[in-house]
Design a protein around this motif. Sequence first.
Motif, PDB file in Angstrom:
ATOM      1  N   VAL A   2       0.879  -1.397   0.185  1.00  0.00           N
ATOM      2  CA  VAL A   2       0.076   0.099  -0.041  1.00  0.00           C
ATOM      3  C   VAL A   2       0.798   1.152  -0.150  1.00  0.00           C
ATOM      4  N   GLN A   3       0.564   2.246  -0.771  1.00  0.00           N
ATOM      5  CA  GLN A   3       1.231   3.532  -0.720  1.00  0.00           C
ATOM      6  C   GLN A   3       0.414   4.564   0.120  1.00  0.00           C
ATOM      7  N   LEU A   4       1.133   5.020   1.129  1.00  0.00           N
ATOM      8  CA  LEU A   4       0.613   5.993   1.963  1.00  0.00           C
ATOM      9  C   LEU A   4       1.374   7.257   1.720  1.00  0.00           C
ATOM     10  N   VAL A   5       0.734   8.170   1.459  1.00  0.00           N
ATOM     11  CA  VAL A   5       1.233   9.694   1.067  1.00  0.00           C
ATOM     12  C   VAL A   5       0.954  10.654   2.197  1.00  0.00           C
ATOM     13  N   GLU A   6       1.603  11.299   3.001  1.00  0.00           N
ATOM     14  CA  GLU A   6       1.431  12.180   3.760  1.00  0.00           C
ATOM     15  C   GLU A   6       1.499  13.875   3.367  1.00  0.00           C
ATOM     16  N   SER A   7       0.798  14.714   3.980  1.00  0.00           N
ATOM     17  CA  SER A   7       0.837  15.954   3.453  1.00  0.00           C
ATOM     18  C   SER A   7       0.451  16.830   4.600  1.00  0.00           C
ATOM     19  N   GLY A   8       0.655  18.131   4.663  1.00  0.00           N
ATOM     20  CA  GLY A   8       0.234  19.283   5.529  1.00  0.00           C
ATOM     21  C   GLY A   8       1.153  19.578   6.622  1.00  0.00           C
ATOM     22  N   GLY A   9       2.442  18.975   6.417  1.00  0.00           N
ATOM     23  CA  GLY A   9       3.527  19.349   7.370  1.00  0.00           C
ATOM     24  C   GLY A   9       3.816  20.881   6.836  1.00  0.00           C
ATOM     25  N   GLY A  10       4.728  21.645   8.043  1.00  0.00           N
ATOM     26  CA  GLY A  10       5.372  22.719   7.802  1.00  0.00           C
ATOM     27  C   GLY A  10       5.885  23.376   8.896  1.00  0.00           C
ATOM     28  N   LEU A  11       6.298  24.660   8.828  1.00  0.00           N
ATOM     29  CA  LEU A  11       6.699  25.478  10.118  1.00  0.00           C
ATOM     30  C   LEU A  11       5.732  26.381  10.493  1.00  0.00           C
ATOM     31  N   VAL A  12       5.519  26.210  11.873  1.00  0.00           N
ATOM     32  CA  VAL A  12       4.344  27.029  12.669  1.00  0.00           C
ATOM     33  C   VAL A  12       5.084  27.437  13.801  1.00  0.00           C
ATOM     34  N   GLN A  13       4.248  28.525  14.604  1.00  0.00           N
ATOM     35  CA  GLN A  13       4.908  29.019  15.536  1.00  0.00           C
ATOM     36  C   GLN A  13       4.234  28.166  16.947  1.00  0.00           C
ATOM     37  N   THR A  14       4.833  28.468  17.933  1.00  0.00           N
ATOM     38  CA  THR A  14       4.390  27.830  19.267  1.00  0.00           C
ATOM     39  C   THR A  14       2.838  28.248  19.447  1.00  0.00           C
ATOM     40  N   GLY A  15       2.121  27.279  19.848  1.00  0.00           N
ATOM     41  CA  GLY A  15       0.573  27.745  19.846  1.00  0.00           C
ATOM     42  C   GLY A  15      -0.133  27.644  18.783  1.00  0.00           C
ATOM     43  N   GLY A  16       0.274  27.318  17.422  1.00  0.00           N
ATOM     44  CA  GLY A  16      -0.317  27.116  16.248  1.00  0.00           C
ATOM     45  C   GLY A  16      -0.612  25.754  16.107  1.00  0.00           C
ATOM     46  N   SER A  17      -1.397  25.714  14.878  1.00  0.00           N
ATOM     47  CA  SER A  17      -2.106  24.293  14.399  1.00  0.00           C
ATOM     48  C   SER A  17      -1.603  24.013  13.131  1.00  0.00           C
ATOM     49  N   LEU A  18      -1.666  22.722  12.993  1.00  0.00           N
ATOM     50  CA  LEU A  18      -1.391  22.058  11.525  1.00  0.00           C
ATOM     51  C   LEU A  18      -2.643  20.974  11.538  1.00  0.00           C
ATOM     52  N   ARG A  19      -2.827  20.559  10.232  1.00  0.00           N
ATOM     53  CA  ARG A  19      -3.559  19.469   9.965  1.00  0.00           C
ATOM     54  C   ARG A  19      -2.825  18.373   8.970  1.00  0.00           C
TER      55      ARG A  19
END
Length: 121
Positions: A2-19
């Motif tokens: 199975v191929q699994l492809v992640e996305s949505g990472g990045g640089l964020v400040q403390t207290g921030g959010s990512l999905r």
Amino acid sequence: QVQLVESGGGLVQTGGSLRLSCAASTRTFSSYAMAWFRQAPGKEREFVASITWNGDSRYYADAVKGRFTISRDNAKNTVYLQMNSLKPEDTAVYYCALGSISTMTSRYRDWGQGTQVTVSS
């Protein structure tokens, strides 16, 4: 395999959010548990969160409990990790995995390539 492809990472400040998102290339996605693990430089890969095949049960590492939420959409063959109140210690490469519900890496048979999450102080 199975191929699994992640996305949505990045640089964020403390207290921030990512999905984060992880899309799977299999018609049997809904048969498997899914999980997120992370690995910081110089450290072992560690469990973050997991979810059963139908989404009825979810498990979290103590370090992320109350801040992260794992979810899945079986119609889209995708698992998500909503990360709120991020801290510098959350900085790592995040991997999604497919397999049997567990906190152990050995119980997951397929892995994504990882996505970098960096939290600045």
